[in-house]
Design a protein around this motif. Structure first.
Motif, mmCIF file in Angstrom:
data_model
loop_
_atom_site.group_PDB
_atom_site.id
_atom_site.type_symbol
_atom_site.label_atom_id
_atom_site.label_comp_id
_atom_site.label_asym_id
_atom_site.label_seq_id
_atom_site.Cartn_x
_atom_site.Cartn_y
_atom_site.Cartn_z
ATOM 1 N N UNK A 219 0.745 -1.167 0.104
ATOM 2 C CA UNK A 219 -0.059 0.206 -0.017
ATOM 3 C C UNK A 219 0.882 1.291 0.188
ATOM 4 N N UNK A 220 0.416 2.137 -0.875
ATOM 5 C CA UNK A 220 1.108 3.554 -0.878
ATOM 6 C C UNK A 220 0.605 4.840 -0.426
ATOM 7 N N UNK A 221 0.988 5.615 0.434
ATOM 8 C CA UNK A 221 0.518 6.556 0.863
ATOM 9 C C UNK A 221 0.426 7.792 -0.089
ATOM 10 N N UNK A 222 -0.639 7.755 -1.034
ATOM 11 C CA UNK A 222 -0.663 8.520 -1.980
ATOM 12 C C UNK A 222 -1.456 9.874 -1.746
ATOM 13 N N UNK A 223 -2.323 10.012 -0.619
ATOM 14 C CA UNK A 223 -3.117 11.251 -0.430
ATOM 15 C C UNK A 223 -3.726 11.579 -1.612
ATOM 16 N N UNK A 224 -4.336 10.646 -2.324
ATOM 17 C CA UNK A 224 -5.031 10.945 -3.688
ATOM 18 C C UNK A 224 -6.544 10.210 -3.810
ATOM 19 N N UNK A 225 -6.936 9.571 -2.625
ATOM 20 C CA UNK A 225 -8.209 9.065 -2.832
ATOM 21 C C UNK A 225 -8.896 9.672 -1.194
ATOM 22 N N UNK A 226 -10.305 9.136 -1.381
ATOM 23 C CA UNK A 226 -11.047 9.549 -0.085
ATOM 24 C C UNK A 226 -10.532 8.381 1.126
ATOM 25 N N UNK A 227 -10.747 8.624 2.168
ATOM 26 C CA UNK A 227 -10.466 7.901 3.445
ATOM 27 C C UNK A 227 -11.175 6.461 3.172
ATOM 28 N N UNK A 228 -10.257 5.485 3.194
ATOM 29 C CA UNK A 228 -10.963 4.314 3.359
ATOM 30 C C UNK A 228 -11.620 3.690 4.705
ATOM 31 N N UNK A 229 -12.620 2.875 4.381
ATOM 32 C CA UNK A 229 -13.464 2.314 5.375
ATOM 33 C C UNK A 229 -12.603 1.823 6.593
ATOM 34 N N UNK A 230 -11.250 1.083 6.377
ATOM 35 C CA UNK A 230 -10.792 0.525 7.356
ATOM 36 C C UNK A 230 -9.982 1.503 8.244
ATOM 37 N N UNK A 231 -9.607 2.479 7.585
ATOM 38 C CA UNK A 231 -8.968 3.702 8.349
ATOM 39 C C UNK A 231 -9.958 4.575 8.984
ATOM 40 N N UNK A 232 -11.135 4.542 8.535
ATOM 41 C CA UNK A 232 -12.392 5.488 9.482
ATOM 42 C C UNK A 232 -12.387 4.380 10.761
ATOM 43 N N UNK A 233 -12.507 3.102 10.520
ATOM 44 C CA UNK A 233 -12.734 2.448 11.777
ATOM 45 C C UNK A 233 -11.583 2.540 12.627
ATOM 46 N N UNK A 234 -10.333 2.725 12.383
ATOM 47 C CA UNK A 234 -9.288 3.185 13.443
ATOM 48 C C UNK A 234 -9.388 4.302 13.882
ATOM 49 N N UNK A 235 -9.809 5.402 12.996
ATOM 50 C CA UNK A 235 -10.084 6.466 13.433
ATOM 51 C C UNK A 235 -11.032 6.481 14.616
#
Length: 284
Positions: A219-235
């Motif tokens: 996985x690449x930290x591109x800052x080019x897409x909406x926040x992914x669901x697993x990231x929302x869950x961690x948040x």
């Protein structure tokens, strides 16, 4: 200096200036990269001054090379201090990374080895920055793609010790944790659960992509897409434990229309509001 509110913020982009400055959207705050405004005058600073009149602003550095082995660039420090004095930002932060070596600057955030020597140097560098600009800063956890063989201190311990020893705070990038956990095969929830809440001054959320050329699905930290669901869950997992914090939507590549960023910020605000509502519910 105004405080950075525990609301959703967005990275400020010049192409969105008219939408923001004329429309005054209901966004909690904006973040800028100070390197884009280290100039003597002109339209960039005029635009930044206008932004600061309307919103709290956080300055997130990308070029200090805080985690490098050499001394900090004195010109960069002086330029940063001049901008801090002018803007009086609500927050100043920087990456744990290096981007220069023996006078050569590389436009990238390269990984800092997590060793005792690197930790000691990082603490000294943070002390230098904080003393020079006259305020506390935050440091951001890195994104990892491959394990460094010389690493001897776990990342969470490394960033916590750096903050405790220097008196700085932590900027927790939840997307970085998710990417690093995927790439290095560790449990992101366990990492999130061990972050000291008293040190967290800001949170970042961003999108990422899979490396299409890598058979191992890096996985690449591109800052080019909406926040992914697993990231929302961690948040959600993080803020349910430590409470709402200033939370930034980062989108630096393939930058969309302002309405898309505003929508992402509204989603983040909903997550923060849910935690506030839970905290107000009476215990039966």
């Amino acid at each position: 200096m105004t405080d950075l509110p525990a609301r959703a913020g967005v990275g400020f982009k010049a192409e969105h200036a008219k939408d923001i400055l004329d429309g005054a959207p209901a966004v909690g705050w904006f973040e800028i990269h100070p390197e884009n405004y280290m100039v003597a005058g002109g339209p960039r600073l005029a635009m930044l001054d206008a932004l600061c009149r309307q919103y709290p602003v956080s300055m997130h550095g990308v070029g200090m090379s805080l985690g490098g082995e050499g001394p900090l660039d004195q010109r960069h420090l002086a330029d940063l201090k001049r901008l801090v004095d002018r803007v009086d930002p609500a927050m100043v932060s920087e990456h744990i990374a290096w981007s220069s070596h023996e006078g050569l600057y590389m436009a990238d955030l390269l990984p800092t080895p997590m060793t005792q020597t690197s930790l000691d140097h990082l603490v000294a560098a943070i002390d230098t920055v904080q003393s020079y600009i006259g305020r506390r800063i935050l440091i951001e956890n890195p994104t990892s793609y491959l394990p460094l063989p010389q690493n001897s201190i776990p990342e969470r311990d490394f960033i916590t010790q750096a903050a405790r020893r220097s008196g700085c705070g932590l900027l927790i990038d939840v997307n970085n944790i998710y990417i690093s956990a995927h790439n290095l095969d560790f449990d992101p929830a366990t990492f999130i659960d061990g972050i000291p809440g008293d040190l967290v001054g800001e949170i970042h959320l961003a999108g990422h992509e899979q490396d299409a050329n890598d058979q191992d699905s890096i996985l690449i930290d591109t800052h080019s897409r909406p926040v992914a669901d697993p990231v929302w869950a961690l948040f959600d997992r993080l803020i349910s434990r430590i409470g709402p914090k200033p939370t930034l939507i980062e989108w630096d590549n393939d930058v969309p229309a302002w309405s898309v960023l505003q929508h992402e910020a509204a989603l983040a605000e909903q997550h923060l509001d849910a935690v506030r509502s839970d905290a107000l519910e009476p215990v039966s």
